[in-house]
Write a protein that holds these residues in place. Structure first.
Motif, PDB file in Angstrom:
ATOM      1  N   THR A 291       0.891  -1.036  -0.092  1.00  0.00           N
ATOM      2  CA  THR A 291       0.015  -0.149   0.069  1.00  0.00           C
ATOM      3  C   THR A 291       1.026   1.153  -0.117  1.00  0.00           C
ATOM      4  O   THR A 291       0.472   2.199  -0.953  1.00  0.00           O
ATOM      5  N   ILE A 292       1.736   1.395   0.715  1.00  0.00           N
ATOM      6  CA  ILE A 292       2.930   2.386   0.872  1.00  0.00           C
ATOM      7  C   ILE A 292       3.435   2.567  -0.356  1.00  0.00           C
ATOM      8  O   ILE A 292       3.750   3.579  -1.156  1.00  0.00           O
ATOM      9  N   TYR A 293       3.859   1.673  -1.061  1.00  0.00           N
ATOM     10  CA  TYR A 293       4.705   1.519  -2.290  1.00  0.00           C
ATOM     11  C   TYR A 293       3.611   1.946  -3.384  1.00  0.00           C
ATOM     12  O   TYR A 293       3.910   2.907  -4.365  1.00  0.00           O
ATOM     13  N   ASP A 294       2.548   1.504  -3.410  1.00  0.00           N
ATOM     14  CA  ASP A 294       1.292   1.861  -4.320  1.00  0.00           C
ATOM     15  C   ASP A 294       1.141   3.602  -4.329  1.00  0.00           C
ATOM     16  O   ASP A 294       1.026   4.032  -5.251  1.00  0.00           O
TER      17      ASP A 294
ATOM     18  N   LEU B 124      -4.697  -0.231   9.270  1.00  0.00           N
ATOM     19  CA  LEU B 124      -5.589  -0.829   8.632  1.00  0.00           C
ATOM     20  C   LEU B 124      -6.561  -0.068   7.993  1.00  0.00           C
ATOM     21  O   LEU B 124      -7.008  -0.545   6.740  1.00  0.00           O
ATOM     22  N   LEU B 125      -7.124   0.826   8.671  1.00  0.00           N
ATOM     23  CA  LEU B 125      -8.320   1.878   7.981  1.00  0.00           C
ATOM     24  C   LEU B 125      -7.689   2.575   6.715  1.00  0.00           C
ATOM     25  O   LEU B 125      -8.346   2.581   5.875  1.00  0.00           O
ATOM     26  N   GLY B 126      -6.466   2.999   6.737  1.00  0.00           N
ATOM     27  CA  GLY B 126      -5.617   3.701   5.789  1.00  0.00           C
ATOM     28  C   GLY B 126      -5.536   2.820   4.772  1.00  0.00           C
ATOM     29  O   GLY B 126      -5.570   3.235   3.376  1.00  0.00           O
ATOM     30  N   THR B 127      -5.314   1.572   4.915  1.00  0.00           N
ATOM     31  CA  THR B 127      -5.108   0.722   3.474  1.00  0.00           C
ATOM     32  C   THR B 127      -6.369   0.444   3.057  1.00  0.00           C
ATOM     33  O   THR B 127      -6.487   0.590   1.782  1.00  0.00           O
TER      34      THR B 127
ATOM     35  N   PHE C 185      -7.421   1.504  -1.122  1.00  0.00           N
ATOM     36  CA  PHE C 185      -8.060   0.750  -2.072  1.00  0.00           C
ATOM     37  C   PHE C 185      -9.574   0.902  -2.691  1.00  0.00           C
ATOM     38  O   PHE C 185      -9.712   0.563  -3.552  1.00  0.00           O
ATOM     39  N   LEU C 186     -10.116   1.538  -1.481  1.00  0.00           N
ATOM     40  CA  LEU C 186     -11.509   1.676  -2.143  1.00  0.00           C
ATOM     41  C   LEU C 186     -11.784   3.210  -2.629  1.00  0.00           C
ATOM     42  O   LEU C 186     -12.685   3.400  -3.307  1.00  0.00           O
TER      43      LEU C 186
END
Length: 59
Positions: free
Chosen positions: A15-18, A42-45, A49-50
Motif C-alpha cells: 500500500t505504501i509503495y502503491d 488498517l483503515l488507511g489501507t 484501495f476503496l
C-alpha cells in the motif's frame, strides 16, 4: 497465526509503495495519503484501495 502477520505486513508495505508510485495532480494529496496509511494502517489501507486509487487515476 504468524503467516497472517506476514501477509498483513506485505499488504501494508505494498500500500505504501502503491501510494508513492501513483500519479496525483498538483497539490499535497500524496503526502496526505502517505500520512493516512502510516498513522492508520488498517483503515488507511482499506481507504486507499476503496477511495484513493480511483482519485489518483484521474490524473
Amino acid at each position: 497465526m504468524f503467516g497472517l502477520g506476514i501477509i498483513g505486513l506485505l499488504i501494508y508495505a505494498y500500500t505504501i509503495y502503491d501510494v508513492l508510485t501513483s500519479n496525483f495532480g498538483p497539490g499535497n494529496e500524496k503526502i496526505v495519503w502517505i500520512l493516512v496509511v502510516i498513522f492508520l494502517p488498517l483503515l488507511g489501507t482499506l481507504l486507499w484501495f476503496l477511495v484513493g486509487k480511483r482519485s489518483a487515476r484521474q490524473y
